[in-house]
Enzyme design. Sequence first.
Site, mmCIF file in Angstrom:
data_model
loop_
_atom_site.group_PDB
_atom_site.id
_atom_site.type_symbol
_atom_site.label_atom_id
_atom_site.label_comp_id
_atom_site.label_asym_id
_atom_site.label_seq_id
_atom_site.Cartn_x
_atom_site.Cartn_y
_atom_site.Cartn_z
ATOM 1 N N PRO A 32 0.811 -1.224 0.000
ATOM 2 C CG PRO A 32 -0.957 -1.603 1.471
ATOM 3 C CD PRO A 32 0.342 -2.193 1.004
ATOM 4 C CB CYS A 33 1.395 3.650 -2.584
ATOM 5 S SG CYS A 33 -0.170 4.014 -3.437
ATOM 6 C CD GLN A 34 -3.560 3.679 -0.293
ATOM 7 O OE1 GLN A 34 -2.671 2.948 0.158
ATOM 8 N NE2 GLN A 34 -4.515 3.215 -1.078
#
Length: 393
Positions: free
Chosen positions: A76-78
């Site tokens: 996940p990049c958020q």
Amino acid sequence: MKQLKQKPTVLSMFCGCGGLDLGFHQNGYDVVWANDINEDACLTYEQNLGTVVRGNIEDLEMPNIEDLDVLLSGFPCQSFSNAGNRKGINEKRGNLYKFTLKYIKELRPKVVVMENVRGLLSTKTESGYLLPEICESLSSLNYEVHFNLINASHYGVPQNRLRVLVVAINKDAQIGNFHFPEPIRDTELTLEKTIFDIPEDTPNQDEILRLNPQAIYLGSFVPEGGSWKDIPTEVLPDRLKRIRDNMEKYRWPNFYRRFRRDEVAGTITAAFKPENAGVWHPVENRVFTAREIARIQSFPDDFIFCGRSVKANYEMIGNAVPPKLSYVFAKSIKEILKGENLPQREPVRYFSQIKYGTTPIKVGGPEIIFDKNVQNEEHVEYEQLDLLSVIGE
């Protein structure tokens, strides 16, 4: 040349709807295990690619896969994204990369591919920067680590999308030498060539995100190639008037961007905010449909998005790795799995040659190969890191 198994095997962590996996699938790989926690993404993956294991990676039993060829991880990049909250490793999602390292340590894949947002380059930890620490952990497992900041449009994707790609090669596997593949040139990537010929009955073409009336009203003032600068001040809401009156304070934002039909689209994001991103159709008074952003992300028209809401489809498409980008790297990796060496298209840089955190890593620059026992500008040594031990042996 080595004898390559009929279908090289792939394990995919945080697979989402399958953009990264699709490029490998199209190159004849066998995705033997894939996982994601998002139900809408899982429904879409099953519709188009095959079985997916649902659930939080923290709670799952690691699969027992022998002689694994490729491990994919779009963790996940958020937490690292400029469009997200930028909490980095201080947020739970920002620590999921540790499970990628755990799987690599146990499964020993021949090749590892990680994809993430540009913000990963600047994410800090208590001892330095996250990306070098990840590279050092891979290096300690005897992987040769290559990374770079790339633009997806350089690999046939009709979108200016900047992403960090990390490719790690298991030195014990005795496969070919890896280098980042040559960019694809002479490809027509404009919006006109990408989205203007979609038949009405194409799946997901009838799905369009509903906007509030004010957003539609403001967007109607913006001509092709324009932005909020074309919106009369008197019709702007007070919040935007304050920003326009003090542009320097707000870092010169460019709201309500409408790209021209002869331009390449900007980055498609999961948030898909019509104010902050260039998501307006060039000539129609609306934002892009779900199929149009799928085209911009380079998904084929027969890839059907099965989210339980239109918003869910927009989000999963925005979160995906563009399949055409994945395809180029999957093809190159297949060559090194055969034992072939990929050509070095330009001089590489070694991590020890750059002042990480000070020297900008620019799109289109030489790939970077991580070498051990190096220091960053703050003289923080990335040797003997404990990233692997924190998640258990």
